[in-house]
Motif scaffolding. Structure first.
Motif, PDB file in Angstrom:
ATOM      1  N   LYS A 244      11.225   8.461  -3.990  1.00  0.00           N
ATOM      2  CA  LYS A 244      11.444   7.544  -4.250  1.00  0.00           C
ATOM      3  C   LYS A 244      11.261   5.866  -3.225  1.00  0.00           C
ATOM      4  CE  LYS A 244      16.219   6.435  -3.684  1.00  0.00           C
ATOM      5  NZ  LYS A 244      17.850   6.869  -3.095  1.00  0.00           N
ATOM      6  N   TYR A 245      10.656   6.215  -2.384  1.00  0.00           N
ATOM      7  CA  TYR A 245      10.777   5.242  -1.337  1.00  0.00           C
ATOM      8  C   TYR A 245       9.089   4.495  -1.260  1.00  0.00           C
ATOM      9  CZ  TYR A 245      15.667   5.976   0.177  1.00  0.00           C
ATOM     10  OH  TYR A 245      16.629   6.286   0.759  1.00  0.00           O
ATOM     11  N   LEU A 246       8.281   4.934  -0.722  1.00  0.00           N
ATOM     12  CA  LEU A 246       6.679   4.688  -1.696  1.00  0.00           C
ATOM     13  C   LEU A 246       6.573   3.215  -1.845  1.00  0.00           C
ATOM     14  CD1 LEU A 246       4.225   7.762  -0.265  1.00  0.00           C
ATOM     15  CD2 LEU A 246       4.859   6.058   1.175  1.00  0.00           C
ATOM     16  N   PRO A 247       6.784   4.064  -3.351  1.00  0.00           N
ATOM     17  CA  PRO A 247       6.455   2.519  -3.974  1.00  0.00           C
ATOM     18  C   PRO A 247       7.612   1.320  -4.134  1.00  0.00           C
ATOM     19  CG  PRO A 247       7.541   4.177  -5.497  1.00  0.00           C
ATOM     20  CD  PRO A 247       7.645   4.491  -4.235  1.00  0.00           C
ATOM     21  N   SER A 248       8.288   1.073  -3.045  1.00  0.00           N
ATOM     22  CA  SER A 248       9.109   0.057  -2.005  1.00  0.00           C
ATOM     23  C   SER A 248       8.354  -0.400  -0.700  1.00  0.00           C
ATOM     24  CB  SER A 248      10.321   0.349  -2.030  1.00  0.00           C
ATOM     25  OG  SER A 248      11.429   0.739  -3.034  1.00  0.00           O
ATOM     26  N   VAL A 249       7.378   0.403  -0.152  1.00  0.00           N
ATOM     27  CA  VAL A 249       7.032  -0.112   0.755  1.00  0.00           C
ATOM     28  C   VAL A 249       5.926  -1.239   0.302  1.00  0.00           C
ATOM     29  CG1 VAL A 249       5.095   0.656   3.164  1.00  0.00           C
ATOM     30  CG2 VAL A 249       6.681   2.218   2.425  1.00  0.00           C
ATOM     31  N   PRO A 250       5.807  -1.990   1.567  1.00  0.00           N
ATOM     32  CA  PRO A 250       4.752  -3.212   1.279  1.00  0.00           C
ATOM     33  C   PRO A 250       3.063  -2.754   1.241  1.00  0.00           C
ATOM     34  CG  PRO A 250       6.359  -3.884   3.190  1.00  0.00           C
ATOM     35  CD  PRO A 250       6.406  -2.087   2.496  1.00  0.00           C
ATOM     36  N   GLY A 251       2.078  -3.358   0.436  1.00  0.00           N
ATOM     37  CA  GLY A 251       1.049  -3.249   0.047  1.00  0.00           C
ATOM     38  C   GLY A 251       0.984  -1.874  -1.410  1.00  0.00           C
ATOM     39  N   TYR A 252       2.173  -1.161  -1.479  1.00  0.00           N
ATOM     40  CA  TYR A 252       1.843   0.184  -2.547  1.00  0.00           C
ATOM     41  C   TYR A 252       0.650  -0.274  -3.318  1.00  0.00           C
ATOM     42  CZ  TYR A 252       2.987   4.444  -4.614  1.00  0.00           C
ATOM     43  OH  TYR A 252       3.059   5.748  -5.525  1.00  0.00           O
ATOM     44  N   GLU A 253       1.010  -1.181  -3.869  1.00  0.00           N
ATOM     45  CA  GLU A 253      -0.095  -1.374  -5.503  1.00  0.00           C
ATOM     46  C   GLU A 253      -1.007  -0.681  -4.888  1.00  0.00           C
ATOM     47  OE1 GLU A 253       0.984  -1.658  -8.694  1.00  0.00           O
ATOM     48  OE2 GLU A 253       3.335  -0.776  -7.549  1.00  0.00           O
ATOM     49  N   ARG A 254      -1.641  -1.701  -4.095  1.00  0.00           N
ATOM     50  CA  ARG A 254      -2.822  -1.308  -3.511  1.00  0.00           C
ATOM     51  C   ARG A 254      -3.901  -0.190  -3.289  1.00  0.00           C
ATOM     52  NH1 ARG A 254      -5.202  -5.154   1.017  1.00  0.00           N
ATOM     53  NH2 ARG A 254      -6.628  -4.488   0.646  1.00  0.00           N
ATOM     54  N   LYS A 255      -2.569   0.973  -2.662  1.00  0.00           N
ATOM     55  CA  LYS A 255      -2.866   2.235  -2.015  1.00  0.00           C
ATOM     56  C   LYS A 255      -2.073   3.486  -3.573  1.00  0.00           C
ATOM     57  CE  LYS A 255      -6.246   1.527   0.110  1.00  0.00           C
ATOM     58  NZ  LYS A 255      -8.068   2.148   0.211  1.00  0.00           N
ATOM     59  N   ARG A 256      -1.877   3.281  -4.599  1.00  0.00           N
ATOM     60  CA  ARG A 256      -1.366   3.694  -5.239  1.00  0.00           C
ATOM     61  C   ARG A 256      -1.779   5.171  -5.618  1.00  0.00           C
ATOM     62  NH1 ARG A 256      -1.318   2.638 -10.838  1.00  0.00           N
ATOM     63  NH2 ARG A 256       0.453   4.084 -10.801  1.00  0.00           N
ATOM     64  N   LEU A 257      -3.174   5.782  -5.500  1.00  0.00           N
ATOM     65  CA  LEU A 257      -3.509   6.794  -5.232  1.00  0.00           C
ATOM     66  C   LEU A 257      -3.464   7.938  -3.728  1.00  0.00           C
ATOM     67  CD1 LEU A 257      -5.528   9.461  -5.994  1.00  0.00           C
ATOM     68  CD2 LEU A 257      -7.317   7.592  -4.227  1.00  0.00           C
ATOM     69  N   GLU A 258      -2.947   7.051  -2.846  1.00  0.00           N
ATOM     70  CA  GLU A 258      -3.034   7.836  -1.424  1.00  0.00           C
ATOM     71  C   GLU A 258      -1.154   8.144  -1.908  1.00  0.00           C
ATOM     72  OE1 GLU A 258      -4.929   5.389  -2.074  1.00  0.00           O
ATOM     73  OE2 GLU A 258      -6.700   6.747  -1.262  1.00  0.00           O
ATOM     74  N   GLY A 259      -1.059   7.305  -1.872  1.00  0.00           N
ATOM     75  CA  GLY A 259       0.826   7.838  -2.559  1.00  0.00           C
ATOM     76  C   GLY A 259       0.690   8.494  -3.160  1.00  0.00           C
TER      77      GLY A 259
END
Length: 340
Positions: A244-259
């Protein structure tokens, strides 16, 4: 202070002279800088980190001592500043930013030591990092340091768990959860802190699963089941909160694999809980969620592909158990949800 190497989750390790470029590309709090510190199945970045730390330790016998001394030096400097308290706002901002960069370095290097099983060094650095975050909170106010206090406890909790110290791990992770709950009162988005709350709970769930296995081996079946049920709640909470919350973290798009690795790992752990409770269909449902979370990143020879293969193996194994259980009239396979 001695010049140190700054350890980044990208697997690149710039010198101190390159730190300004790092900060120009995003604050230390940006997801890209701490994504690989989340609890997840081993990734390629973990492998890079482990190789780097092992290599640095071999070529520089004082590598660990230098980083340890640097962290302790900053902590002592904060103590002195709390006594003097006469620095300008600009000096405070520079001190805070520098401490955060060093803290990231310490946590990444600590995880590197953890990955190649130098547990005492990993624990020493993690404990110093936690102490540093608490001093930062005392010096600059807790509101701006909650994220760092939780993140350091996620890494320390993982280290304690790897070192087979479940009581210590549970304490620091529960402290991390309490810090994350305080973030709800902040006048800004607290997505980072709530995502890390999910990480804390996912780790706690894994610890409960380990305790359940130990109790089962000792013949304490009732206690084992109670711990699996607790693990199920914790891993489910962890997976849902991170998703729910990781996609709203600044910079998430650059490290979606880790999420995705962290989320998928937590969903898979939830599936394991269901299988151990003989709830095979429910287990398959959670494994499917784990598969969906990582499938986009399952490129050949990637960490996503390795995790996907593990999840698919779980599904196949669970289907076999379900078939056997149906033949024996056992649990979920027989339709009654019995956990005995």
């Amino acid at each position: 202070m001695t010049t140190l190497i700054s350890a980044l989750p990208s697997g690149q390790w710039p010198t101190v002279a390159e730190k300004e470029d790092l900060m120009a590309r995003g604050t230390a709090e940006a997801f890209s800088n701490w994504a690989s510190l989340l609890p997840a199945s081993s990734s390629q970045e973990d492998e890079h980190r482990s190789v780097y730390v092992k290599g640095r330790s071999s070529s520089n016998q004082s590598f660990f001592d230098d980083i340890r001394s640097h962290l302790l030096g900053v902590t002592e400097g904060l103590r002195l500043q709390m006594i003097l308290g006469d620095e300008s706002e600009q000096a405070r901002a520079e001190m805070s930013a520098s401490a955060h960069r060093l803290l990231l370095q310490g946590l990444h290097v600590a995880k590197g030591f953890l990955l190649h099983r130098e547990y005492h060094k990993a624990l020493a650095l993690c404990e110093i990092c936690v102490d540093l975050t608490d001093h930062l909170a005392m010096r600059f106010g807790e509101n701006g340091e909650l994220f760092w206090q939780i993140l350091a406890r996620v890494v320390l909790g993982s280290a304690y768990a790897r070192f087979h110290k479940p009581a210590e791990a549970m304490k620091v992770l529960e402290d991390g959860i309490r810090f994350s709950e305080r973030a709800l009162s902040l006048p800004r988005s607290c997505a980072r802190e709530l995502a890390l709350q999910g990480a804390c709970k996912a780790l706690l769930g894994n610890i409960c699963l380990d305790l359940a296995a130990d109790m089962h081996n000792r013949g304490g079946e009732a206690s084992a089941v109670a711990n699996i049920e607790k693990a199920a709640k914790l891993t489910q909470f962890g997976a849902v909160f991170m998703a729910k919350y990781l996609p709203s973290v600044p910079g998430y798009e650059r490290k979606r694999l880790e999420g995705a690795l962290a989320i998928s790992t937590a969903y898979a752990a939830r599936g394991v809980c269901a299988v151990r409770l003989h709830k095979y269909e429910e287990g398959c449902d959670w494994f499917e969620k784990a598969k969906d979370a990582i499938q986009e990143f399952a490129h050949p020879d990637s960490s996503g592909h390795r995790l996907l293969e593990e999840v698919l193996a779980h599904i196949e194994h669970t289907r076999v158990l379900q078939h056997i259980g149906a033949a024996a009239g056992d649990g979920d396979a027989a339709g009654d949800g019995d956990t005995a």
